[in-house]
Scaffold this active site. Structure first.
Site, mmCIF file in Angstrom:
data_model
loop_
_atom_site.group_PDB
_atom_site.id
_atom_site.type_symbol
_atom_site.label_atom_id
_atom_site.label_comp_id
_atom_site.label_asym_id
_atom_site.label_seq_id
_atom_site.Cartn_x
_atom_site.Cartn_y
_atom_site.Cartn_z
ATOM 1 C CG ASP A 87 -2.144 1.143 1.147
ATOM 2 O OD1 ASP A 87 -2.485 1.422 0.024
ATOM 3 O OD2 ASP A 87 -2.332 1.283 2.449
ATOM 4 C CG ASP A 109 0.673 7.410 -3.575
ATOM 5 O OD1 ASP A 109 0.678 8.473 -4.810
ATOM 6 O OD2 ASP A 109 0.362 7.869 -2.592
ATOM 7 C CB SER A 229 -12.801 4.084 6.870
ATOM 8 O OG SER A 229 -12.039 3.215 6.899
HETATM 9 P P1 13P Z 1 -9.171 4.685 5.385
HETATM 10 O O1 13P Z 1 -8.296 5.580 6.223
HETATM 11 O O2 13P Z 1 -10.521 5.501 4.771
HETATM 12 O O3 13P Z 1 -9.736 3.527 6.034
HETATM 13 O O4 13P Z 1 -8.484 4.282 3.830
HETATM 14 C C1 13P Z 1 -7.339 3.488 3.921
HETATM 15 C C2 13P Z 1 -6.469 3.558 2.574
HETATM 16 O O5 13P Z 1 -6.863 4.233 1.798
HETATM 17 C C3 13P Z 1 -5.345 2.668 2.870
HETATM 18 O O6 13P Z 1 -4.478 2.973 1.510
HETATM 19 O O1 G3H Z 2 -2.755 4.841 3.589
HETATM 20 C C1 G3H Z 2 -3.052 4.820 4.832
HETATM 21 C C2 G3H Z 2 -3.403 3.246 5.630
HETATM 22 O O2 G3H Z 2 -4.455 3.575 6.268
HETATM 23 C C3 G3H Z 2 -2.219 2.787 6.144
HETATM 24 O O3 G3H Z 2 -1.852 3.494 7.331
HETATM 25 O O4 G3H Z 2 0.628 4.150 7.112
HETATM 26 O O5 G3H Z 2 -0.511 4.310 9.360
HETATM 27 O O6 G3H Z 2 -0.218 2.171 7.985
HETATM 28 P P1 G3H Z 2 -0.406 3.689 8.190
HETATM 29 ZN ZN ZN Z 3 -4.764 4.811 0.779
#
Ligand code: 13P
Ligand code: G3H
Ligand code: ZN
Ligand code: NA
Length: 324
Positions: A87, A109, A229
């Site tokens: 991610d 990204d 979310s």
């Molecule tokens: P939320 O903070 O809305 O759960 O989004 C998570 C997200 O986009 C992780 O990449």
């Molecule tokens: O992109 C945001 C996700 O919710 C991951 O959050 O970087 O705190 O693990 P984090």
């Molecule tokens: Zn994200």
């Protein structure tokens, strides 16, 4: 084993649903995700952020995700569809390292970079990843973020006129866009919202007009929504009831995500809602059973609450149930 996103997305776009992308940082989150997807017969994307790698160690996370496939089979799913995805990768080297570590998908990204630099970085990651049959998510447009100094001021919506050129030149497998969502539990300021008769904040709608314009330009191309979310108000209320201090937390209404899932949006990212569910469950145990000191006595209920939340997302919002 783990699968990439190619087939998942092709089926989701055709079928008018979205694949859940849930972040995980520990065993309980992973178990809850797998229990929920087995119970609903849903494909899933397990997401690991840079922060998760720092917190939990990438080797442990990688073996946990590979173990998740076996765990799903043990729970009765004959053919689990589980993708391990990086991610918000921010460098070529990070993506390369995850690919070497066995991730089946990565996000690069480059959305904060000037357009041509984003194209070049993303193209490089795609060229590397595709040699290993790893799929790549790119991003155009900047989400508002809690980490920004001027929260909610610094976002830029995706420019539909750029998307066709971007996907052509980079070869990405999916595209994350910015249409009004943002990360975290405070997606909109109270000033951006109206209040209903109960004083609950009602956020402004997502920019479906931009999404539709993007779909016109790259029909059927897999689109990703970050920051999705919904910030369930019952979880917020439980947290606050037991000593928490979440004021004016607000998310994207599930009705809007349901609508998005029916479009070419085929991956919906949810992390914060899981954090809220876990925290609410743990706070409740701490407050109501003060004599407990066995971590299993609060992490267990947190895991159960997470599973219920994930099943709700799959069955009632994303529509990815019974799609294996
Ligand atoms: P939320 O903070 O809305 O759960 O989004 C998570 C997200 O986009 C992780 O990449
Ligand atoms: O992109 C945001 C996700 O919710 C991951 O959050 O970087 O705190 O693990 P984090
Ligand atoms: Zn994200
Ligand atoms: Na969809």
């Amino acid at each position: 084993g783990l699968v990439n996103t190619r087939e998942m997305f092709a089926k989701a776009v055709k079928g008018g649903y979205a694949i859940p992308a849930f972040n995980f940082n520990n065993m309980e989150q992973m178990q809850a995700i797998i229990q929920a997807v087995v119970a609903t017969n849903s494909p899933v994307i397990l997401q690991v952020s840079s922060g998760a790698r720092k917190y939990a160690n990438q080797t442990l996370l990688r073996y946990m995700a590979q173990g998740a496939v076996e765990y799903a089979k043990e729970l009765g799913c004959a053919n689990p569809q589980i993708c391990l995805h990086l991610d918000h990768g921010d460098t070529f080297e990070l993506c390369k390292s995850c690919i070497e570590m066995g991730f089946s998908s990565v996000m690069i990204d480059g959305s904060a970079l000037p357009y041509d630099e984003n194209v070049e970085l993303t193209r490089r990651v795609v060229e590397y990843a595709h040699q290993y049959d790893v799929t790549v998510e790119g991003e155009l447009g900047v989400l508002a973020g809690i980490e920004d100094d001027v929260q909610h001021e610094s976002h830029t919506y995706t420019r539909p006129e750029e998307v066709e050129d971007f996907v052509k030149r980079t070869g990405v497998d999916s595209l994350a866009i910015s249409v009004g969502t943002s990360h975290g539990a405070y997606k909109f300021t109270p000033e951006q919202c109206t209040r209903d008769e109960n004083g609950i904040l009602q956020p402004p709608p997502l920019r479906f007009d931009i999404l539709e314009e993007i779909e016109r330009r790259i029909p059927g191309f897999p689109i990703v929504l970050h920051g999705s979310s919904s910030v369930p108000q019952d979880k917020v209320a439980t947290i606050n009831k037991y000593g928490g201090a979440l004021k004016d937390a607000v998310g994207v209404p599930e009705e809007q995500l349901r609508r998005a899932a029916g479009s070419s949006v085929c991956k919906i990212n949810i992390d914060s809602d899981g954090r809220l569910a876990m925290t609410a469950a743990i706070r409740e145990v701490m407050a109501t059973k003060p004599a407990e000191f066995d971590p299993r006595k609060y992490l267990g209920p947190a895991r159960d609450s997470l599973k219920e939340l994930y099943m709700h997302k799959i069955e009632k919002v994303l529509g990815s149930d019974n799609k294996i």
